[in-house]
Design an enzyme around this catalytic site. Structure first.
Site, mmCIF file in Angstrom:
data_model
loop_
_atom_site.group_PDB
_atom_site.id
_atom_site.type_symbol
_atom_site.label_atom_id
_atom_site.label_comp_id
_atom_site.label_asym_id
_atom_site.label_seq_id
_atom_site.Cartn_x
_atom_site.Cartn_y
_atom_site.Cartn_z
ATOM 1 N N CYS A 99 26.167 24.731 14.709
ATOM 2 C CA CYS A 99 26.472 24.643 16.143
ATOM 3 C C CYS A 99 26.872 26.013 16.677
ATOM 4 C CB CYS A 99 27.653 23.715 16.379
ATOM 5 S SG CYS A 99 27.322 22.019 15.979
ATOM 6 N N GLN B 86 11.732 13.047 14.283
ATOM 7 C CA GLN B 86 12.699 13.683 15.187
ATOM 8 C C GLN B 86 14.123 13.309 14.785
ATOM 9 O OE1 GLN B 86 12.220 15.942 17.316
ATOM 10 N NE2 GLN B 86 10.163 15.783 18.150
ATOM 11 N N GLU C 62 -2.564 16.107 11.482
ATOM 12 C CA GLU C 62 -1.281 16.520 10.896
ATOM 13 C C GLU C 62 -1.531 17.116 9.512
ATOM 14 O OE1 GLU C 62 2.205 16.470 11.311
ATOM 15 O OE2 GLU C 62 2.302 16.961 9.186
ATOM 16 N N CYS D 3 9.463 22.728 20.626
ATOM 17 C CA CYS D 3 10.856 22.938 20.217
ATOM 18 C C CYS D 3 11.206 24.419 20.313
ATOM 19 C CB CYS D 3 11.095 22.404 18.819
ATOM 20 S SG CYS D 3 9.972 23.080 17.612
HETATM 21 N N1 SAH Z 1 4.696 14.700 16.993
HETATM 22 C C1 SAH Z 1 5.477 14.388 15.827
HETATM 23 C C2 SAH Z 1 5.735 15.590 14.897
HETATM 24 C C3 SAH Z 1 6.140 16.876 15.545
HETATM 25 S S1 SAH Z 1 6.807 18.099 14.447
HETATM 26 C C4 SAH Z 1 6.786 13.752 16.229
HETATM 27 O O1 SAH Z 1 7.213 13.852 17.368
HETATM 28 O O2 SAH Z 1 7.411 13.125 15.361
HETATM 29 C C5 SAH Z 1 5.468 19.102 14.058
HETATM 30 C C6 SAH Z 1 4.540 18.514 13.006
HETATM 31 O O3 SAH Z 1 3.477 19.458 12.828
HETATM 32 C C7 SAH Z 1 5.145 18.298 11.638
HETATM 33 O O4 SAH Z 1 4.888 16.978 11.229
HETATM 34 C C8 SAH Z 1 4.422 19.309 10.736
HETATM 35 O O5 SAH Z 1 4.216 18.826 9.429
HETATM 36 C C9 SAH Z 1 3.101 19.488 11.455
HETATM 37 N N2 SAH Z 1 2.376 20.750 11.266
HETATM 38 C C10 SAH Z 1 2.864 21.985 11.022
HETATM 39 N N3 SAH Z 1 1.898 22.900 11.025
HETATM 40 C C11 SAH Z 1 0.735 22.243 11.301
HETATM 41 C C12 SAH Z 1 -0.634 22.647 11.459
HETATM 42 N N4 SAH Z 1 -0.971 23.913 11.332
HETATM 43 N N5 SAH Z 1 -1.528 21.705 11.759
HETATM 44 C C13 SAH Z 1 -1.183 20.395 11.889
HETATM 45 N N6 SAH Z 1 0.084 19.958 11.745
HETATM 46 C C14 SAH Z 1 1.036 20.865 11.450
#
Ligand code: SAH
Length: 464
Positions: free
Chosen positions: A82, A293, A343, A419
């Site tokens: 934090c 998340q 993914e 993010c």
């Molecule tokens: N939309 C989802 C996950 C978002 S986090 C949610 O809201 O729960 C970002 C995701 O991207 C993670 O699951 C990570 O494993 C994936 N990721 C990271 N690099 C990537 C890439 N180059 N291509 C595809 N997915 C990727």
């Protein structure tokens, strides 16, 4: 005026930087003061002088800011988690809103007028504590050789003992105590990062807030824990315990999790439910290795905004890139004709497919691989099409190859969930120079008391 190391200066903090550091000026010379908040008058000791600016350490708050508040956590200064707990929650939200806006302005190149028109107010939390459904605790030893666990001090790998983080669930403490007791009883050593010896590296604890199910995954330097059954026996007494597993990580790396997981007791996954704004719920199964998340209360709001921005009517083809376990994909599938998810983590895609089946959703299809590889390949080979593309990349944002293909696919709408607003702004700049227009943007506070902020943006094709 020239400043030197150890000089004591008195100044008013006028702003806060991207890492939460206080910023103040004396005659145009800038000082960065950690732990000082906007509005404070402080006395600070100069630590390092650079050209035009200096880093200083907070000595004393001379006049506290009206935005200053007593942090709930006694470790907040040492712990790297934090950064802005001393800032009152309303001021935290303003700080985050401004951070997103500044990045869109400075990095994205969008004008003040456009941002005034399109930015919607940040979505804050009603109760900004104990919101995290996941924590990863490092295990180590203190100077006396006692087993300790807690959090890494900012930018280091020194463990600050703390099992009572106010952002995490209250069960964390009991689980950590059980693990430490077990390690003492069976003489199981924590991992030593420098030597590469010892066994227990980290423990991951995750809870499904709507189901109450808890998962514990112990990350070890080896294949087995001695007396694994004894640990499981003690852990399963914790209310809600649903899954106990081991993750193998024998690499000398600071990546926390290894690639392989083995369930010791209970289920391979825990479940959680996310509700859509009309109250309809989707159940998700989550494996230890899958992204999910960390703030379920705010995630519901975040996905609600993403769905609203997507403007679905039931006829659309949607691509959800960086889809994780298919959270956004399944939300969108309820309102679209067909959804495709991409993914990189295979386990997450296996979870995503199961989640679709579990919820009786059959208009989704998931691909494993890098978005920047899968998307261009499919576009070249099959000429894939999208009305709407949603992206939710990790902090580094989208790869150029991915952005180029998105541009070629020419979806009417692009929903960008981010993010890191700096990489968001960079990617939007590219897309808006290539036929798209910024329509809506909104920050959502998923990470209260930290400097991190999530945002959702809608851009549409200019000829629409
Ligand atoms: N939309 C989802 C996950 C978002 S986090 C949610 O809201 O729960 C970002 C995701 O991207 C993670 O699951 C990570 O494993 C994936 N990721 C990271 N690099 C990537 C890439 N180059 N291509 C595809 N997915 C990727």
């Amino acid at each position: 005026m020239k400043y030197e190391k150890d000089d004591i200066v008195t100044l008013v903090i006028e702003d806060m930087g991207a890492d939460g550091e206080g910023i103040g000026k004396i005659d145009g010379f800038t000082f960065f003061v950690k732990d000082a908040v906007i509005g404070d008058k402080v006395e600070a000791k100069v630590m390092k002088v650079k050209k035009g600016y200096a880093y200083a350490r907070l000595v004393r708050v001379v006049e506290p800011s009206p935005n200053r508040t007593e942090p709930k956590c006694p470790c907040h200064k040492q712990c790297g988690g934090c950064q802005i707990q001393a800032l009152d929650y309303g001021a935290q939200l303003l700080y985050k809103e401004k951070k997103v806006r500044n990045n869109l302005l400075r990095i994205g190149g969008f004008s003040e007028e456009v941002l005034d028109r399109i930015m919607e107010p940040i979505v804050g939390m009603e109760h900004p504590y104990r919101y995290r459904n996941k924590a990863q605790f490092p295990m180590g030893t203190d100077k006396k050789g006692e087993i300790v666990t807690g959090f890494y001090a900012g930018r280091t790998h020194t463990i600050i003992p703390n099992t009572e983080c106010v952002l995490g669930i209250s069960e964390n403490r009991d689980i950590l105590e059980i693990l430490i007791d077990y390690m003492k009883t069976y003489k199981v050593k924590p991992y030593d990062e420098t030597a590469g010896t010892g066994v227990v590296r980290h423990v991951l604890i995750r809870k499904g807030f709507t189901t109450g199910e808890i998962m514990v995954c112990v990350v070890i330097n080896g294949e087995h824990l001695p007396h694994e059954d004894k640990l499981a026996e003690a852990l399963k007494k914790v209310k809600g315990m649903a899954s106990i597993s081991i993750n193998v990580n024998t690499q000398k790396t600071n990546v926390i999790m290894g690639e392989r997981c083995r369930t010791v007791w209970g289920s391979d996954t825990i479940k959680d439910v996310i509700h859509m704004q009309d109250g309809d719920g989707i159940t998700f199964a989550i494996s230890p290795l899958s992204f999910y998340q960390v703030n379920p209360v705010q995630t519901e709001k975040l996905y609600g905004i993403a769905l609203d921005y997507a403007g679905l009517t039931g006829t659309e083809t949607v691509w959800d890139l960086y889809c994780g376990i298919g959270t956004i994909s399944l939300f969108m599938a309820k309102r679209a004709k067909q959804v495709y998810g991409v993914e990189i983590v295979e386990q997450a895609i296996l979870d995503a497919r199961m989640n679709a089946v579990r919820n009786g959703i059959d208009n989704v299809c998931f691909y494993v691989g890098k978005a920047e590889k899968v998307l261009p390949e499919l576009y070249e080979k099959e000429g894939i099409y999208a009305d709407v593309i949603c992206v939710d990349p990790p902090r580094k944002g989208c790869d150029t190859a991915c952005l180029e293909t998105i541009r070629k696919m020419m979806p009417r709408r692009i929903v960008y969930v981010s993010c890191d607003s700096a990489t968001l702004a960079r990617d939007l700049k590219y897309l808006c120079a290539n036929g798209y227009e910024l329509q809506r943007a909104r920050a959502v506070d998923l990470f209260s008391h930290t400097v991190h902020v999530e945002s959702v943006v809608l851009i549409t094709r200019k000829d629409e």
